[in-house]
Design an enzyme around this catalytic site. Structure first.
Site, short mmCIF file in Angstrom:
data_model
loop_
_atom_site.label_atom_id
_atom_site.label_comp_id
_atom_site.label_asym_id
_atom_site.label_seq_id
_atom_site.Cartn_x
_atom_site.Cartn_y
_atom_site.Cartn_z
N ASP A 1 39.45 40.66 48.20
CA ASP A 1 40.39 41.80 48.29
C ASP A 1 40.71 42.11 49.75
O ASP A 1 41.86 42.36 50.12
CB ASP A 1 39.86 43.03 47.53
CG ASP A 1 38.36 43.22 47.63
OD1 ASP A 1 37.67 42.26 48.04
OD2 ASP A 1 37.86 44.31 47.31
N TYR B 1 39.96 28.39 35.13
CA TYR B 1 41.01 27.49 34.64
C TYR B 1 40.49 26.43 33.66
O TYR B 1 41.23 25.51 33.31
CB TYR B 1 41.69 26.79 35.83
CG TYR B 1 42.61 27.71 36.58
CD1 TYR B 1 42.10 28.75 37.33
CD2 TYR B 1 43.99 27.55 36.54
CE1 TYR B 1 42.93 29.61 38.03
CE2 TYR B 1 44.83 28.40 37.23
CZ TYR B 1 44.29 29.43 37.98
OH TYR B 1 45.11 30.28 38.66
#
Ligand code: NAI
Length: 340
Positions: A208, A128
């Site tokens: 994940d 970010y």
């Protein structure tokens, strides 16, 4: 009788459904007899036409002065356009911890086991930072920045929070099997902090697998600490387990300043239609009340929400109903008055 305290708090209505949901939160707080003198300031896409900038200096000054703000969502254009004002706000004010409680206590969930987890998302770095380059035609590069300082302080915030509330377990979420340097540094930093809290069980999980585990067995999670991008994605997933984006609140905390806002965005698809679910912003305002020491009022609003939802009436379309934001707010306020 003790005198009623008056607070001065910054309010950023924001873009899209922002003005609709923040005004709902204002009404609910007033109904719970908390006196707030709202300092209403501008930011976001709509601010460009009014002030020629997405983040006027007056907005930053107001937040710095009042130390606490309630904020509606701000639009960020996809692909091109201006940089995210949310990211700028979080970085400028060093709001390093994005805290998102995800609870099935409101009774909207498909899971049988109770979900009561809290996400601590690092808020200032990772992918970010906006450092992106076109290296060559057809080749783009985004830089993922992870520092020991930011990873350590988000881990500390998570463990401290867990200690104070007698939580038992903290999960660190990572992908250090692939990103050995960046996620490796994040994980090393969290491990060092974990060693200082022997009473709290510490576990690590690859992102994940975390996504899959959270869908299948969310009850196994208690406090979850993640980097910025994984935190963003996993918290939306978690929101989906307890009623969706319309009901999950959030807080952006620094050492000095705090901004409270829901997890959802400006929802341009329903903006102006009067059907936005105000609950996430009301719950964010509730986190704000607790932060201000007004826990009794917060508990009353929380109880009113549970009572309101148990009747399954006056719900907005995202919750399967046909009601408007205003009808829902009216219904919630009636319950607040009942619980006087
Ligand atoms: P979004 O959260 O605005 O919308 C996703 C879906 O959820 C939409 O179908 C929307 O109608 C629904 N939804 C969201 N909040 C709702 C509510 N309160 N009641 C009922 N339905 C609701 O996410 P999206 O579409 O990815 O982003 C739209 C804009 O919001 C973008 O410009 C994005 O950058 C911005 N955004 C801003 C955030 C912030 O200010 N903190 C956070 C997330 C997105």
């Amino acid at each position: 009788m003790t005198a009623q305290k008056n607070y001065r708090i910054t309010l950023i209505p924001g873009d899209g459904i922002g003005p609709e949901v923040t005004s709902a939160a204002q009404k609910v707080i007033a109904a719970a007899n908390i006196n707030i003198d709202w300092e209403i300031v501008d930011a976001g896409e709509g601010s460009i036409a009014r002030h020629g900038t997405t983040l006027p200096d007056a907005t930053l000054e107001s937040i710095k002065k009042n130390k606490v703000a309630l904020k509606g969502p701000l639009t960020t254009p996809v692909g091109g356009g201006f940089k995210s004002v949310n990211v700028t706000l979080r970085k400028t004010l060093d709001l390093y911890a994005n805290v998102r409680p995800v609870r099935s206590a409101l009774g909207i969930t498909f899971h049988h086991n109770p979900i009561d987890l809290v996400i601590f998302r690092e808020n200032t770095e990772d992918l970010y930072t906006g450092m992106e380059y076109e290296v060559a035609p057809g080749v783009a590069q985004s830089l993922k920045i992870i520092t020991e300082k930011a990873s350590t302080r988000i881990a500390k915030a998570a463990f401290e929070w867990a200690m104070k509330r007698e939580r038992k377990l903290v999960h660190a979420v990572h992908k250090a099997n692939i990103m050995k340097k960046s996620d490796g540094l994040f994980l090393d930093s969290v491990r060092k902090v974990a060693e200082q809290y022997p009473k709290i069980t510490y576990k690590e999980i690859i992102v994940d697998n975390c996504a899959m585990q959270m869908v299948m067995h969310p009850e196994q999670f208690d406090v979850v600490v993640l980097g910025n991008l994984y935190g963003d994605i996993i918290s939306d997933l978690a929101a989906g387990l307890v009623g969706g984006l319309g009901v999950v609140p959030g807080a952006n905390l620094g050492d000095d300043v705090a901004i409270f806002e829901s997890v959802h965005g400006s929802a341009p698809d329903i903006a102006g239609k009067g059907i936005a679910n105000p609950m996430a912003t009301i719950l964010s305002a509730n986190l704000m009340l607790r932060h201000m020491g007004e826990s009794k009022a917060a508990a009353r609003i929380q109880a009113a929400l549970v009572l309101f939802l148990s009747e399954k009436k006056f719900l907005t379309p995202d919750l399967g109903g046909r009601s408007t934001t205003d009808e829902m707010v009216e219904g919630i306020i009636k319950k607040i008055k009942l619980l006087r």
